[in-house]
Design an enzyme around this catalytic site. Structure first.
Site, PDB file in Angstrom:
ATOM      1  N   GLU A 102       0.805  -1.217   0.000  1.00  0.00           N
ATOM      2  CA  GLU A 102       0.000   0.000   0.000  1.00  0.00           C
ATOM      3  C   GLU A 102       0.841   1.272   0.000  1.00  0.00           C
ATOM      4  O   GLU A 102       0.313   2.371  -0.198  1.00  0.00           O
ATOM      5  CB  GLU A 102      -0.942   0.004   1.209  1.00  0.00           C
ATOM      6  CG  GLU A 102      -2.036  -1.047   1.076  1.00  0.00           C
ATOM      7  CD  GLU A 102      -2.947  -1.110   2.289  1.00  0.00           C
ATOM      8  OE1 GLU A 102      -2.552  -0.611   3.357  1.00  0.00           O
ATOM      9  OE2 GLU A 102      -4.054  -1.656   2.155  1.00  0.00           O
ATOM     10  N   GLU A 133       7.276 -21.388   8.089  1.00  0.00           N
ATOM     11  CA  GLU A 133       7.544 -20.511   9.233  1.00  0.00           C
ATOM     12  C   GLU A 133       8.630 -21.070  10.151  1.00  0.00           C
ATOM     13  O   GLU A 133       9.233 -20.341  10.929  1.00  0.00           O
ATOM     14  CB  GLU A 133       6.275 -20.262  10.041  1.00  0.00           C
ATOM     15  CG  GLU A 133       5.793 -21.433  10.871  1.00  0.00           C
ATOM     16  CD  GLU A 133       4.683 -21.021  11.823  1.00  0.00           C
ATOM     17  OE1 GLU A 133       4.824 -21.304  13.027  1.00  0.00           O
ATOM     18  OE2 GLU A 133       3.697 -20.423  11.379  1.00  0.00           O
TER      19      GLU A 133
END
Length: 319
Positions: A102, A133
């Site tokens: 963004e 992860e």
């Protein structure tokens, strides 16, 4: 004489160790008072969830001094050409990718200036990549590809504060001289301890046991909003509370650009259109042209000489 070493722990031992770790985490705690939540009317569940969410801003507020110190450190380095790099797994990684994606349309950041890394790569944004992860090597590989410098900042994001990918990202970045920030939601986390700037937003146990996409995710989003937004304010990417570096890539943003110029200058519509045309649609340039009474090339020169800071350019123009 041969020296024997202890064999690696087996699956059962690793399971017991992980369970012990989870039992010690605030974000994983079980809440007996919510054990019958599935029997409640929908509106009551919604009220409970809303009440839980309402506690998050206060938890963030308790960490504002640490957040502000991290922002100042990031802005200093980005002002010298550094990058802001988020690294996390699962929800934490997706929030980092979201924040990074963004920044270009909101602040006209250059490609690669704000980066989001998620364990497992782009595919992991939309579906789980099993085991990613837990890979320290994957984090080091992802960051090595970016050729870190001391001007860069790496933000490791992990609700538990122990996720291997996030922890390894911070440790690797620090070994390369980059600034490091550890964002976690448990006190005394390994992630915060490993980073120069530790931010632990302790939101407490989740409505659904261990579902850290809830309060912990909300807290992480709020902190990431602050890190990127206030950094951009410090870098002169706004004029007051106006997004003067907004990139008008669609009709809505083009309309927003005109509105921003109007709010900043109070000019008439025809003047705004003329200024935007003269400056190639650049909002900041158009505002400077109108407020300082200069043409497009002069506005561009003044902004370049002022490192893109509109207030400084206005001052240089005598306004």
């Amino acid at each position: 004489m041969t020296t024997s070493s202890s064999p690696p722990p087996g699956p059962r031992a690793r399971h017991d160790e992980l369970r012990s770790q989870l039992d010690s985490l605030t974000t994983e705690a079980f809440r007996p008072e919510l054990a019958e939540i599935d029997r409640l009317p929908t509106l009551d569940i919604a009220r409970l969830m809303n009440g839980e969410d309402a506690t998050v801003p206060a938890a963030v507020a308790a960490r504002l001094p640490e957040i502000a110190a991290a922002v100042d450190a990031v802005a200093e380095r980005m002002g010298r050409g550094g990058r802001l790099i988020h690294a996390g797994a699962g929800t934490a990684g997706r929030l980092g990718v979201l924040d990074a994606s963004e920044c270009p349309p909101t602040f006209a950041t250059a490609p690669g200036q704000v980066v989001g890394l998620i364990a497992g790569g782009p595919e992991a944004v939309i579906r789980s990549v099993e085991g990613a992860e837990d890979s320290r090597e994957l984090a080091e590989t992802d960051l090595a590809a970016l050729a870190l410098s001391p001007e860069d900042t790496v933000v490791g994001i992990s609700a538990s504060g122990r996720t291997p990918y996030a922890l390894a990202a911070v440790e690797y970045a620090r070994s390369r001289g980059a600034l490091t920030i550890g964002l976690a939601c448990n006190p005394g986390s390994a992630l915060a301890a490993a980073a120069e700037h530790g931010i632990e937003v302790v939101v407490g146990p989740e409505l659904l046991t261990g579902s850290t996409r809830l309060k912990a995710g909300t807290a992480q989003k709020l902190v990431l909003n602050m890190l990127s937004t206030i950094t951009m304010i410090r870098l002169g990417k706004t004029y007051g509370n106006l997004m003067v570096d907004v990139r008008a890539s669609n009709e809505k943003l083009r309309a927003r650009s005109r509105r921003i110029v109007a709010l900043a200058t109070g000019a008439a519509d025809d003047e705004i259109e003329a200024a935007l045309t003269a400056t190639g649609g650049e909002v900041k340039h158009a505002i400077l042209a109108l407020l300082a009474g200069v043409d497009g090339p002069s506005a561009a020169r003044l902004l370049e000489e002022s490192d893109g800071r509109l207030r400084a350019a206005l001052a240089a123009a005598g306004r």
